[in-house]
Design a protein around this motif. Structure first.
Motif, PDB file in Angstrom:
ATOM      1  N   UNK A 202       0.825  -1.210   0.000  1.00  0.00           N
ATOM      2  CA  UNK A 202       0.000   0.000   0.000  1.00  0.00           C
ATOM      3  C   UNK A 202       0.863   1.267   0.000  1.00  0.00           C
ATOM      4  N   UNK A 203       2.019   1.198   0.643  1.00  0.00           N
ATOM      5  CA  UNK A 203       2.930   2.349   0.590  1.00  0.00           C
ATOM      6  C   UNK A 203       3.502   2.535  -0.815  1.00  0.00           C
ATOM      7  N   UNK A 204       3.794   1.420  -1.489  1.00  0.00           N
ATOM      8  CA  UNK A 204       4.257   1.515  -2.877  1.00  0.00           C
ATOM      9  C   UNK A 204       3.188   2.193  -3.741  1.00  0.00           C
ATOM     10  N   UNK A 205       1.939   1.783  -3.568  1.00  0.00           N
ATOM     11  CA  UNK A 205       0.878   2.354  -4.397  1.00  0.00           C
ATOM     12  C   UNK A 205       0.700   3.849  -4.113  1.00  0.00           C
ATOM     13  N   UNK A 206       0.850   4.239  -2.855  1.00  0.00           N
ATOM     14  CA  UNK A 206       0.724   5.663  -2.518  1.00  0.00           C
ATOM     15  C   UNK A 206       1.849   6.468  -3.170  1.00  0.00           C
ATOM     16  N   UNK A 207       3.066   5.937  -3.108  1.00  0.00           N
ATOM     17  CA  UNK A 207       4.178   6.653  -3.737  1.00  0.00           C
ATOM     18  C   UNK A 207       4.050   6.616  -5.274  1.00  0.00           C
ATOM     19  N   UNK A 208       3.532   5.500  -5.800  1.00  0.00           N
ATOM     20  CA  UNK A 208       3.308   5.413  -7.258  1.00  0.00           C
ATOM     21  C   UNK A 208       2.335   6.499  -7.708  1.00  0.00           C
ATOM     22  N   UNK A 209       1.271   6.702  -6.936  1.00  0.00           N
ATOM     23  CA  UNK A 209       0.294   7.747  -7.292  1.00  0.00           C
ATOM     24  C   UNK A 209       0.966   9.123  -7.252  1.00  0.00           C
ATOM     25  N   UNK A 210       1.836   9.320  -6.277  1.00  0.00           N
ATOM     26  CA  UNK A 210       2.552  10.592  -6.194  1.00  0.00           C
ATOM     27  C   UNK A 210       3.470  10.772  -7.411  1.00  0.00           C
ATOM     28  N   UNK A 211       4.176   9.689  -7.777  1.00  0.00           N
ATOM     29  CA  UNK A 211       5.061   9.762  -8.947  1.00  0.00           C
ATOM     30  C   UNK A 211       4.258  10.097 -10.205  1.00  0.00           C
ATOM     31  N   UNK A 212       3.078   9.494 -10.328  1.00  0.00           N
ATOM     32  CA  UNK A 212       2.242   9.781 -11.508  1.00  0.00           C
ATOM     33  C   UNK A 212       1.955  11.279 -11.576  1.00  0.00           C
ATOM     34  N   UNK A 213       1.594  11.865 -10.445  1.00  0.00           N
ATOM     35  CA  UNK A 213       1.298  13.304 -10.432  1.00  0.00           C
ATOM     36  C   UNK A 213       2.548  14.127 -10.719  1.00  0.00           C
ATOM     37  N   UNK A 214       3.675  13.716 -10.125  1.00  0.00           N
ATOM     38  CA  UNK A 214       4.935  14.412 -10.348  1.00  0.00           C
ATOM     39  C   UNK A 214       5.273  14.470 -11.848  1.00  0.00           C
ATOM     40  N   UNK A 215       4.956  13.391 -12.561  1.00  0.00           N
ATOM     41  CA  UNK A 215       5.248  13.365 -13.997  1.00  0.00           C
ATOM     42  C   UNK A 215       4.120  13.965 -14.841  1.00  0.00           C
ATOM     43  N   UNK A 216       3.164  14.612 -14.193  1.00  0.00           N
ATOM     44  CA  UNK A 216       2.170  15.379 -14.935  1.00  0.00           C
ATOM     45  C   UNK A 216       0.937  14.615 -15.368  1.00  0.00           C
ATOM     46  N   UNK A 217       0.786  13.379 -14.876  1.00  0.00           N
ATOM     47  CA  UNK A 217      -0.417  12.612 -15.216  1.00  0.00           C
ATOM     48  C   UNK A 217      -1.608  13.260 -14.523  1.00  0.00           C
ATOM     49  N   UNK A 218      -2.679  13.493 -15.257  1.00  0.00           N
ATOM     50  CA  UNK A 218      -3.838  14.218 -14.744  1.00  0.00           C
ATOM     51  C   UNK A 218      -4.843  13.230 -14.150  1.00  0.00           C
ATOM     52  N   UNK A 219      -4.918  13.195 -12.820  1.00  0.00           N
ATOM     53  CA  UNK A 219      -5.790  12.227 -12.139  1.00  0.00           C
ATOM     54  C   UNK A 219      -7.268  12.541 -12.333  1.00  0.00           C
ATOM     55  N   UNK A 220      -7.602  13.756 -12.743  1.00  0.00           N
ATOM     56  CA  UNK A 220      -9.023  14.014 -12.997  1.00  0.00           C
ATOM     57  C   UNK A 220      -9.456  13.411 -14.334  1.00  0.00           C
ATOM     58  N   UNK A 221      -8.489  12.994 -15.143  1.00  0.00           N
ATOM     59  CA  UNK A 221      -8.843  12.337 -16.402  1.00  0.00           C
ATOM     60  C   UNK A 221      -8.180  10.960 -16.484  1.00  0.00           C
ATOM     61  N   UNK A 222      -7.869  10.391 -15.320  1.00  0.00           N
ATOM     62  CA  UNK A 222      -7.217   9.091 -15.306  1.00  0.00           C
ATOM     63  C   UNK A 222      -7.287   8.468 -13.934  1.00  0.00           C
ATOM     64  N   UNK A 223      -6.750   7.285 -13.795  1.00  0.00           N
ATOM     65  CA  UNK A 223      -6.661   6.641 -12.493  1.00  0.00           C
ATOM     66  C   UNK A 223      -5.574   5.569 -12.547  1.00  0.00           C
ATOM     67  N   UNK A 224      -5.048   5.218 -11.387  1.00  0.00           N
ATOM     68  CA  UNK A 224      -3.988   4.219 -11.286  1.00  0.00           C
ATOM     69  C   UNK A 224      -4.530   3.039 -10.489  1.00  0.00           C
ATOM     70  N   UNK A 225      -4.528   1.861 -11.086  1.00  0.00           N
ATOM     71  CA  UNK A 225      -4.972   0.648 -10.396  1.00  0.00           C
ATOM     72  C   UNK A 225      -3.915  -0.431 -10.520  1.00  0.00           C
ATOM     73  N   UNK A 226      -4.133  -1.497  -9.786  1.00  0.00           N
ATOM     74  CA  UNK A 226      -3.245  -2.648  -9.897  1.00  0.00           C
ATOM     75  C   UNK A 226      -3.747  -3.615 -10.952  1.00  0.00           C
ATOM     76  N   UNK A 227      -2.825  -4.236 -11.670  1.00  0.00           N
ATOM     77  CA  UNK A 227      -3.197  -5.310 -12.592  1.00  0.00           C
ATOM     78  C   UNK A 227      -1.995  -6.259 -12.685  1.00  0.00           C
ATOM     79  N   UNK A 228      -2.211  -7.439 -13.235  1.00  0.00           N
ATOM     80  CA  UNK A 228      -1.113  -8.405 -13.354  1.00  0.00           C
ATOM     81  C   UNK A 228      -0.008  -7.828 -14.235  1.00  0.00           C
ATOM     82  N   UNK A 229      -0.389  -7.245 -15.375  1.00  0.00           N
ATOM     83  CA  UNK A 229       0.586  -6.604 -16.268  1.00  0.00           C
ATOM     84  C   UNK A 229       0.289  -5.107 -16.347  1.00  0.00           C
TER      85      UNK A 229
END
Lengths: 491, 491
Positions: free
Chosen positions: B199-226
């Motif tokens: 869960x800490x990895x996922x929280x930091x992953x979400x932060x990294x996504x924002x840091x790189x300019x990914x727009x969370x209001x038009x996207x989302x980050x989930x877990x998947x096998x690939x």
């Protein structure tokens, strides 16, 4: 390939595409990024347009002309009944009327939301006038010279006439008004108090879903603003919501949606992606959600088990016995809002709407007189005045989106649930012993066997009649309500 | 309405339906109940069949015949280029070949998975033989007498010839083999160690996504096998995964998919739901994911900032300086698996596949000789023997599902990223200062402006040429790799 096989293959893909459209609706209410709504509108319009093109595809008419229903087996005849019904409906409505209705109701929904926020009935009336006029045109097109409002009810509850509903409701109303008055004159049971963490509510909600037989391998439970059930067959998803001061909202919304969801999950696999593969009518659907929620979920036996679960999950919440908890679950409060109403008052909310919308459609009530009519009727049945429009005639979205004829199916579902409950008690004599252990298997297996598995095979009233062994009527529901609340309130 | 307007209106709905099909794919990999897969297969087939019917709709051919591209503006001409290209492709492939390919690749994917689990190459070869034969037929249909494999590459990377790729790769290969050998002969940097809660990895992953300019209001980050990216425009979703022993897997998969996702999010809004509204080619797409992941994300400057973030999130993990962390992030290991390979070895994996699949398609390699050819080539480039087929020619799903011509676009993406990176460094002289503060705005704004916003407006190589000011070639990538790893490994 026979015409029937061709038609069924075509229907299979139409059903599959309709499932996709439903899944997009689920996505929109649960996981869709909030910035995606414009694009989603375009996507929904595109798939709706594909579905519409399939419904008016000339090949369907050709196949229907070639098929001799009498030569088919019972199941195929039932498939044909649904297909012919839906095709006839589509062909009766002029394309430009359908397009105008879609445009106007979309606009009306936005204006309703604004008017409700502003407590401004007058701002909503012009567009409601438009919607009513268009729906009357649609009703006339569907009615073939018959009653306009009958045709609308038939959209949601096939074969059910508005006059029959009116007779049933008129007989229930004085008994409900009297019961409500006695209950509210008596001493109110103690309510529960405390703070109920949202994540713990969701965990117990998931447990409740499983207890009521919802299959998590073919479904899931998520949060949404409004609880709903979506999808058929192998992919039936439900939503619920949490309020940290009122856990009953979450638990009984969940059990309610589980009733809808189990109906869809338990339909005979042979009907998957065919017209028989969904619930047969809104009324029968609602009978399942209501019997799960009320006759089972709010029973003394089941709440006894739930009391222990809640104590384990939340510790103390100010109620020290299972009996006090049972009373708190079934507490009747004064209130304006239909969706928050208890078993006693819910049907009064519906009857109010039924009479008003029927009068609107039959031309006996003008849109300009709606608010006054609502407020008078509310005072008559509930005994106090509506304080503001958002608590009165602006509280529901239904009319703005053109849902006329839909409201009565909620109470019809309660009536059907009353019939089924009476029969279920006879069929499963130790039902209360099971429920007291948190076991619903006796009840849910009976409902699955007698109602759910059939999907659209029988006509709606026929399903209830076959299952309950009686002509559907309000007596079992009324007897149940008077006995239950008479007992709780010492009347 | 002109023919162009009619066509674009038709295309709009096709694009919207394709977005829906993509969303179903996302749903299947993230939230779909596991018992729903049969029904989902039917649903996917239904919407694919709608899409196919639109692609071969005779009206499209009529409109194409009526439109004079020369009379259109630049943007409309680019739209027409995409539509004509895709229409020509569809019309060249016989319907029965397309149907057989769909059936055989579906079967082949299952047999591949089984053969990989059983380490049994022989069990996979017969169906691979079928796939190769069918793909060659398809290639011949597409090639109009030209090179079969060229036609396949063209499917994923328009205008890119296999001979040009081969020349580029052949020049890179000896330098990569030499670099790999030197790096692995040098002392390996210390790896990080510890346990990294998911869960800490996922929280930091979400932060990294924002840091790189990914727009969370038009996207989302989930877990998947690939990990994957899905969707265009306002609804672009990415997935990642976690391994509690290796947080870099999660973080760099996330940054990689964010590169793909930002490309789709940043395309000019005017192109929404048009043929220009998606990434222009697989190679250019991969250039974005790679430059985000590698040239930016694995840079000394950025890993300096990330080191602080990880220390804050996870405490001690056995590395006591930002420099040691930078070395650990870029550590080169012996390994068999393409998807786990580092920047040095990744392209060697691709070149191996490129040469073998090209030889298969051109008839210079028999399916029966594939395993031996793989193992020989692996030994030659990586210096050790393949130990089992799942680490060798059975490791990737691509060939089983008919993806020939796709592999080279991964390395082409690296080459493009090398060119863009060189230009970016000139355009943003203080890039490292920004990255060291965890700011990517200078880089992402430049990429948005010069690459991403254009969507499909320019031809793939033209995009890179306009952005980088150079004819795309491997030199910048090779110089960057040799300098970076020479420095880290003290070569």
């Amino acid at each position: 390939m026979s015409a029937y096989e061709d038609l069924m293959r075509f229907e299979h893909d139409t059903q599959a595409l309709a499932q996709i459209a439903g899944r997009l609706g689920w996505d929109q209410e649960t996981v869709m990024p909030r910035g995606a709504s414009d694009q989603r509108g375009e996507e929904m319009a595109a798939i709706e347009s594909v579905l519409h093109a399939r419904r008016i595809d000339p090949r369907v008419g050709d196949w229907l002309g070639q098929i001799d229903d009498g030569a088919l087996d019972t199941v195929a005849q039932a498939q044909m009944r649904h297909i012919r019904r839906s095709h006839a409906r589509t062909m009766k409505i002029p394309a430009d009327l359908a397009a105008t209705l879609a445009k106007v109701t979309s606009k009306a929904q936005g204006q309703w939301a604004q008017a409700r926020a502003d407590e401004d009935v007058a701002a909503f009336l012009p567009v409601l006038e438009e919607v009513v006029a268009l729906k009357r045109q649609e009703g006339q097109a569907l009615a073939d010279g018959g009653d306009v409002y009958d045709a609308m009810v038939d959209d949601y509850e096939p074969d059910m006439g508005a006059a029959d509903l009116a007779e049933m409701f008129d007989a229930m109303r004085p008994r409900l008004v009297a019961l409500r008055a006695s209950v509210l004159a008596a001493e109110a049971p103690k309510a529960l108090s405390g703070h109920f963490a949202s994540d713990k509510q969701m965990a117990l909600a998931a447990k409740l879903a499983c207890v009521f037989g919802y299959d998590m391998t073919r479904g899931r439970v998520d949060k949404a603003v409004h609880p709903f059930s979506s999808g058929s067959g192998q992919d039936v998803r439900i939503t619920t919501r949490t309020n940290e001061l009122d856990p009953f909202n979450c638990f009984y919304s969940t059990i309610h949606e589980v009733g809808h969801g189990c109906y869809e999950q338990n339909i005979d696999e042979a009907y998957l992606l065919t017209p028989l593969g969904g619930g047969v009518s809104m009324g029968v659907h609602e009978s399942q959600s209501r019997i799960y929620e009320n006759q089972l979920g709010r029973s003394r036996a089941f709440t006894g088990w739930l009391f222990g679960q809640m104590r384990e999950t939340f510790g103390d919440f100010g109620l020290d016995s299972a009996e006090a908890f049972y009373h708190a679950v079934n507490r009747v409060n004064d209130g304006y809002i239909r969706t928050e109403a208890d078993e006693v008052q819910y049907n009064l909310h519906i009857m109010l709407r039924f009479d008003l919308e029927r009068a609107l459609m039959q031309g006996d009530l003008l849109v300009g007189d709606l608010e006054a009519a609502w407020n008078d009727r509310f005072k008559a049945d509930f005994g106090f005045d509506v304080d503001k429009p958002s608590n009165g005639c602006l509280q529901d979205v239904h009319w703005s989106v053109g849902l006329f004829g839909y409201f009565p199916t909620y109470s019809l579902g309660n009536v059907y649930a009353g019939c089924l409950h009476q029969a279920l008690r006879k069929a499963v004599p130790d039902l209360d012993d099971q429920l007291a252990r948190g076991e619903t298997g006796g009840a849910t297996a009976w409902l699955r066997e007698n109602v759910q598995q059939h999907g659209g095979l029988f006509r709606p009233a026929e399903v209830i009649e076959r299952a309950s062994g009686m002509t559907p009527g309000a007596a079992p529901l009324m007897d149940y309500l008077e006995a239950k609340f008479g007992d709780i309130y010492g009347l």
